[in-house]
Design a protein around this motif. Structure first.
Motif, short mmCIF file in Angstrom:
data_model
loop_
_atom_site.label_atom_id
_atom_site.label_comp_id
_atom_site.label_asym_id
_atom_site.label_seq_id
_atom_site.Cartn_x
_atom_site.Cartn_y
_atom_site.Cartn_z
N LYS A 143 13.65 37.27 23.74
CA LYS A 143 13.42 38.68 23.66
C LYS A 143 13.31 39.43 25.50
CE LYS A 143 9.46 41.52 23.30
NZ LYS A 143 8.71 41.39 22.90
N ILE A 144 14.66 39.99 24.87
CA ILE A 144 14.58 41.42 26.38
C ILE A 144 13.98 42.63 25.72
CG2 ILE A 144 16.90 42.22 27.57
CD1 ILE A 144 18.78 39.87 26.80
N ASP A 145 13.93 43.25 26.95
CA ASP A 145 12.99 44.89 27.02
C ASP A 145 13.97 45.29 27.82
OD1 ASP A 145 11.05 44.49 24.78
OD2 ASP A 145 9.71 43.00 26.47
N LYS A 146 14.54 46.05 26.93
CA LYS A 146 15.60 47.15 28.42
C LYS A 146 15.09 47.96 28.94
CE LYS A 146 19.45 45.08 26.03
NZ LYS A 146 20.02 44.38 27.06
N ASP A 147 15.75 48.57 30.22
CA ASP A 147 15.28 48.87 31.15
C ASP A 147 13.68 49.54 30.78
OD1 ASP A 147 17.81 49.37 31.66
OD2 ASP A 147 18.31 51.52 29.73
N VAL A 148 12.75 48.22 31.08
CA VAL A 148 11.38 49.20 30.71
C VAL A 148 10.75 49.40 32.39
CG1 VAL A 148 10.99 47.67 28.97
CG2 VAL A 148 11.09 46.24 31.14
N PHE A 149 11.29 48.60 33.94
CA PHE A 149 10.55 48.84 34.69
C PHE A 149 12.37 49.59 35.76
CE2 PHE A 149 10.17 47.10 39.17
CZ PHE A 149 8.77 47.20 39.58
N ALA A 150 11.56 50.08 36.54
CA ALA A 150 12.46 51.49 37.21
C ALA A 150 11.54 50.74 38.96
CB ALA A 150 11.27 52.56 37.10
N TYR A 151 12.86 50.27 39.52
CA TYR A 151 12.65 50.63 41.17
C TYR A 151 13.71 51.11 41.59
CZ TYR A 151 13.35 47.86 45.34
OH TYR A 151 13.84 47.50 46.59
N LYS A 152 13.47 52.09 42.31
CA LYS A 152 14.23 52.79 43.19
C LYS A 152 14.58 53.47 42.30
CE LYS A 152 13.47 50.99 47.58
NZ LYS A 152 13.44 50.52 48.94
N ASP A 153 15.82 53.76 42.48
CA ASP A 153 16.75 54.13 41.56
C ASP A 153 17.76 53.40 40.31
OD1 ASP A 153 18.79 52.77 43.09
OD2 ASP A 153 20.14 54.30 43.52
N GLU A 154 17.48 52.29 40.46
CA GLU A 154 17.31 51.45 39.09
C GLU A 154 15.95 51.42 38.09
OE1 GLU A 154 18.58 47.06 41.08
OE2 GLU A 154 18.31 48.03 42.77
N LEU A 155 17.20 50.34 36.66
CA LEU A 155 16.61 50.63 35.54
C LEU A 155 16.48 49.41 35.34
CD1 LEU A 155 16.67 53.68 33.10
CD2 LEU A 155 13.98 52.98 34.47
N TRP A 156 15.00 47.96 35.29
CA TRP A 156 15.32 46.28 35.62
C TRP A 156 15.34 46.10 33.60
CZ3 TRP A 156 12.56 44.59 40.22
CH2 TRP A 156 13.32 45.08 41.49
N SER A 157 16.01 45.10 33.12
CA SER A 157 15.19 44.35 32.00
C SER A 157 14.31 43.88 31.90
CB SER A 157 16.59 44.32 31.13
OG SER A 157 17.36 45.23 30.84
N ARG A 158 13.60 43.54 31.17
CA ARG A 158 12.42 42.16 31.57
C ARG A 158 13.14 41.49 30.33
NH1 ARG A 158 7.84 44.58 31.19
NH2 ARG A 158 7.78 44.33 29.27
N GLY A 159 12.58 39.85 30.86
CA GLY A 159 13.16 38.61 29.68
C GLY A 159 11.89 38.01 29.67
N ASN A 160 11.74 38.45 27.90
CA ASN A 160 11.00 36.77 28.10
C ASN A 160 11.12 35.13 27.60
OD1 ASN A 160 8.84 35.27 25.50
ND2 ASN A 160 7.85 35.86 26.87
#
Length: 168
Positions: A143-160
């Protein structure tokens, strides 16, 4: 390499040295701890997670006893699936197979001692080296949750990611 329970008075100094920049810190703990972390904030989080999720903290050591890796592990007894968190290896040891070896030991413990049917973990897709290490061990993305974490000016996706006892 061996794994043993984390000893707060002995092991914190090692773990804290491996996280020497904000990006590594965010990859590692999703900013659940302030950066730079303190011994108190780290141990408070470990205690909270032990109470809330029954997490146990472990270190991987070289045969000399030198700590070279860290992770937390818990079991969800409702679905009999283990969960790895806060996985990190000494920054001077990365890319040399230590992470893979530590994960293999953690998985042996999970499957043989705690008797789970599978083990899962979460990883930011942007943390490509960690993700590649997990894949080499046999974890597969489910599973991938798209753009769930903001780091500075980036949005990161989290994979399970998950690995079953049968595929290990």
């Amino acid at each position: 390499m061996r794994i043993r329970p984390y000893i707060s008075s002995k092991d914190y100094e090692y773990v804290s040295r491996w996280i020497d920049n904000e990006r590594t810190h965010a990859f590692w703990c999703a900013n659940l701890l302030p950066y730079p972390m303190t011994q108190k904030s780290f141990h408070d989080l470990l205690e909270k997670n032990a109470m809330d999720w029954t997490d146990s903290a472990y270190v991987a050591t070289e045969n000399s006893g030198q700590a070279i890796g860290f992770f937390c592990y818990s079991v969800n007894t409702a679905d009999n699936i283990g969960f790895l968190k806060f996985v990190i290896v000494d920054k001077t040891k990365r890319g040399k197979g230590y992470g893979k070896e530590m994960l293999n030991l953690a998985l042996q413990y999970a499957f043989q001692i705690t008797g789970v049917k599978a083990v899962q973990l979460n990883v930011f897709n942007e943390n490509t080296l960690a993700k590649q290490c997990y894949e080499k061990v046999g974890f597969v993305e489910r599973k991938i949750d798209k753009d769930v974490f903001a780091y500075k000016d980036e949005l990161w996706s989290r994979g399970n990611m998950i690995i079953s006892k049968q595929s290990f």
